[in-house]
Each structure stands twice: as C-alpha cells, then as structure tokens.
Design a protein around this motif. Structure first.
Motif, PDB file in Angstrom:
ATOM      1  N   ALA A 190       3.366   2.681   2.948  1.00 40.31           N
ATOM      2  CA  ALA A 190       3.651   1.733   3.940  1.00 40.31           C
ATOM      3  C   ALA A 190       5.263   1.651   4.223  1.00 40.31           C
ATOM      4  O   ALA A 190       6.070   1.597   3.171  1.00 40.31           O
ATOM      5  CB  ALA A 190       3.379   0.237   3.296  1.00 40.31           C
ATOM      6  N   GLY A 234       0.830  -1.134   0.061  1.00 38.57           N
ATOM      7  CA  GLY A 234      -0.094  -0.089  -0.070  1.00 38.57           C
ATOM      8  C   GLY A 234       0.977   1.222   0.004  1.00 38.57           C
ATOM      9  O   GLY A 234       1.872   1.358   0.503  1.00 38.57           O
ATOM     10  N   LYS A 235       0.505   2.235  -0.421  1.00 34.28           N
ATOM     11  CA  LYS A 235       1.071   3.568  -0.796  1.00 34.28           C
ATOM     12  C   LYS A 235       1.552   3.986   0.636  1.00 34.28           C
ATOM     13  O   LYS A 235       0.447   4.114   1.693  1.00 34.28           O
ATOM     14  CB  LYS A 235       0.309   4.503  -1.582  1.00 34.28           C
TER      15      LYS A 235
END
Length: 216
Positions: free
Chosen positions: A116, A113-114
């Motif tokens: 992370a 996920g962006k």
C-alpha cells in the motif's frame, strides 16, 4: 494553514482573513467604484523558492509517484506520502486556485496491506475528486515569477541539455544559478589529476584506489 473554522451549525468561529473592506456592505449601488481589499497578509516565502517547489511537485504528477493524476490533463502539483509499515497513505495536491489533502488510514493505526502506498491508494481517489471539482473551470497554469529561468536539463545526469536532446525536463532556476555544463570526479583523470588543474596528494590517490569503493 487554517483558513476558517465553523461549528456544527455553520457559524464561523475563526477566520484567518482579517482584511478590511470599507464600502463592501453598501446599502445600494449609486455608481460608486468597487471596494478594494487591502492585502495585509505576511509574505512567508520568496516567490521564486515557492515556484521551484511547485515545479518539483508538478514533476511528481507528470512523471513520479502521482503520475496517474496526469490523466486529468490539468496543471496540478502535489506529493504522495506513505508511512512506515504501510499504516498511512497521503496525497496533498493543488492547482493555482485549489488545495486538497487526502489521508487514508485507520483510527487505531494498523497496516493498510502489503504494497500500500500513497501513489497506489490516495492518488487515484484524489484524481477522481479533482475530476469533478475542476469540471467546468479553466486550466490555469502556475505563475512563473519574473526573473525565474526555465532551463532544459538531462533528466538522468541533471546537466544542461543540448538543443534537440532527447529525455529532457524543464527545471526552474533563480538568477545566478543554473545546471552544470560538465562534471568531474576526484581521481577520474588518467594522470591522477582532479580535473581542476592540480594533482592529488599521494594520500588522496591511495584512498581512492584502495578504498571501499564509495563515499560514506
């Protein structure tokens, strides 16, 4: 790095510790002295170097990417890790008596996920685990090797801090080393002096004045 390997039934198939213990399996106690383990392990790192690394890793927890762990109020050192494209997140941390490694990622690598990161994902889980694992145990500090110097430095400049100066941190130095008291940059003098008592050559002066504004 591997202490012990067990099979699915709990049987030990490999043990790193090969220390002998004569008298450990006594049939009964007859006021004999306690058996002593002979430490035949190999020293692989200078204790001062090991402590310097630990001190740096304590900084990660106290004021770095693992700062959330500082809420435990424990002496903990460690390091976060995040791989390219946010596919893996890590936190490896330790106290003087316990080492824990935590990994997050998919069996078939893909992004988590962006945004992370190890600090955002792995460190909070590590903190929750350690809160339980360390419950009821003493808060032991890391042992400082004899001869190691602990000196306050300015965290922004890295130079030795003046007494009472704000914004300082403590760093560990080996004997014969220490933080700088002052610094200079080539060409910083108004007269072209390099700060070390000698004038720069015309070629060096021109390179500083006409260069691209930085070192490459």
């Amino acid at each position: 790095l591997i202490d012990r390997i067990q099979d699915r039934y709990g049987k030990t198939v490999f043990k790193q510790d090969e220390r002998g213990c004569e008298g450990c399996n006594a049939a009964e106690w007859k006021n004999q002295s306690e058996p002593e383990l002979v430490d035949n392990s190999e020293q692989v790192l200078d204790p001062m170097t090991a402590y310097q690394i630990t001190s740096m890793m304590e900084g990660v927890v106290q004021r770095g990417t693992g700062a959330t762990i500082a809420e435990l109020g424990r002496h903990i050192a460690g390091k976060t890790g995040t791989t390219n494209d946010e596919k893996d997140a890590w936190f490896i941390g330790y106290t003087p008596n316990l080492v824990v490694g935590l990994y997050m990622g998919y069996d078939t690598p893909k992004g988590l996920g962006k945004g992370a990161t190890g600090g955002g994902l792995a460190a909070p889980i590590f903190k929750d685990f350690m809160r339980v694992a360390l419950d009821g145990t003493p808060n032991i500090d890391f042992q400082v090797p004899e001869g190691m110097k602990l000196i306050a430095i300015n965290r922004k400049t890295g130079m030795k801090a003046a007494e009472g100066e704000a914004g300082t941190i403590i760093e560990a130095f080996k004997p014969g080393t220490g933080p700088a008291d002052s610094y200079w940059v080539i060409g910083m003098g108004a007269d072209g002096s390099n700060g070390a008592g000698g004038a720069l050559s015309p070629q060096a002066t021109q390179a500083i004045q006409d260069g691209g504004g930085g070192l490459y």
